[in-house]
Motif scaffolding. Sequence first.
Motif, short mmCIF file in Angstrom:
data_model
loop_
_atom_site.label_atom_id
_atom_site.label_comp_id
_atom_site.label_asym_id
_atom_site.label_seq_id
_atom_site.Cartn_x
_atom_site.Cartn_y
_atom_site.Cartn_z
N TRP A 33 0.85 -1.18 0.00
CA TRP A 33 0.00 0.00 0.00
C TRP A 33 0.90 1.24 0.00
O TRP A 33 1.61 1.51 0.96
N ASP A 34 0.86 2.01 -1.08
CA ASP A 34 1.67 3.22 -1.21
C ASP A 34 0.85 4.39 -0.67
O ASP A 34 0.17 5.09 -1.42
N SER A 35 0.94 4.63 0.64
CA SER A 35 0.01 5.55 1.30
C SER A 35 0.65 6.88 1.67
O SER A 35 1.86 6.96 1.93
N ASP A 36 -0.18 7.92 1.70
CA ASP A 36 0.19 9.25 2.21
C ASP A 36 -0.61 9.54 3.47
O ASP A 36 -1.76 9.08 3.61
N GLU A 57 6.94 10.86 5.55
CA GLU A 57 6.96 10.11 4.31
C GLU A 57 6.95 8.62 4.62
O GLU A 57 7.43 8.18 5.65
N SER A 58 6.41 7.83 3.67
CA SER A 58 6.26 6.40 3.89
C SER A 58 7.61 5.70 3.94
O SER A 58 8.47 5.91 3.08
N ASN A 200 -11.72 0.26 0.57
CA ASN A 200 -10.91 0.13 -0.64
C ASN A 200 -11.80 -0.29 -1.81
O ASN A 200 -12.81 -0.98 -1.62
N TYR A 216 -7.44 1.29 -4.79
CA TYR A 216 -7.15 2.44 -3.93
C TYR A 216 -7.76 2.19 -2.56
O TYR A 216 -8.91 1.75 -2.45
N GLN A 218 -8.35 3.88 1.44
CA GLN A 218 -8.32 5.06 2.30
C GLN A 218 -8.81 4.71 3.69
O GLN A 218 -9.84 4.05 3.86
N GLY A 236 -3.99 5.86 -0.54
CA GLY A 236 -3.11 5.68 -1.67
C GLY A 236 -3.41 4.38 -2.40
O GLY A 236 -4.23 3.56 -1.96
N PRO A 237 -2.76 4.15 -3.55
CA PRO A 237 -2.99 2.93 -4.34
C PRO A 237 -2.36 1.71 -3.69
O PRO A 237 -1.41 1.83 -2.91
#
Length: 245
Positions: A33-36, A57-58, A200, A216, A218, A236-237
């Motif tokens: 999971w590429d999350s912000d 930052e991740s 998601n 995606y 959240q 994030g995606p």
Amino acid sequence: MRKLMLAVGGSLILVTPLSQADVVGLGASVSYWDSDLSGQAATNNDVVDVENDLNLESDSNANASVYFEHPVPILPNVRLNYTLVQQSGRGELGTSGFVGIPGSVPVQSEFDLDQLDLTLYYEVLDNWANLDLGLTARDLSGKLVVQQIGGGFAVNETKVDAVIPMGYVAARFDLPFTGVSVGAEGNFISFDGDSLRDFNAYGQYEIALLQFRAGYRQMAIDYEDGNDRLDVEIGGPFVSAGVTF
């Protein structure tokens, strides 16, 4: 937290087994999971912006799940899901500072979110349209550590830790292409000023025993634990790969 337990626990009578699997099923998957991260953390009346002040930052995100389905009436199916989010960064506090750390000074921060879900659910629909309904017990642990760089080396820790009941819903629709489907799933609870949402949406492709997803996700956490409060969003995606039997 007792009030949250009553709010979701009372809805158990609404979840009835209208359909069950025809055979025993077992599956497992892992995902990235590429999350912000955005939002605020607070201790007493001191508030810090986790995105703009801390510049997090991740570092590493991971997710793993396993489920077991069966044809036994009344008994629910079982799903376990584990999520780990770790972020760090260097930033500068606003002029008001944060819990003993003076304003306008450089800080280094670490945010850790660790959660384990146990979900009991029923298959309400099981054909080209699939619908699952159930309840989740989420063991949630979140911690934000903010430390001054240089100077007095002041440190503050904001932490929430609880087992939280949540509603669970999952829907999937098979498309007229072999092995292709789209779906969405989520957990949610909102009561007495606290709320958690985790949703998601995805596209899925299956071939033989393999299952691939991309979509995606959240998550929104607005939760108070004593003097500490987290009001953050993580989104994030994601991509995942799994096996089904």
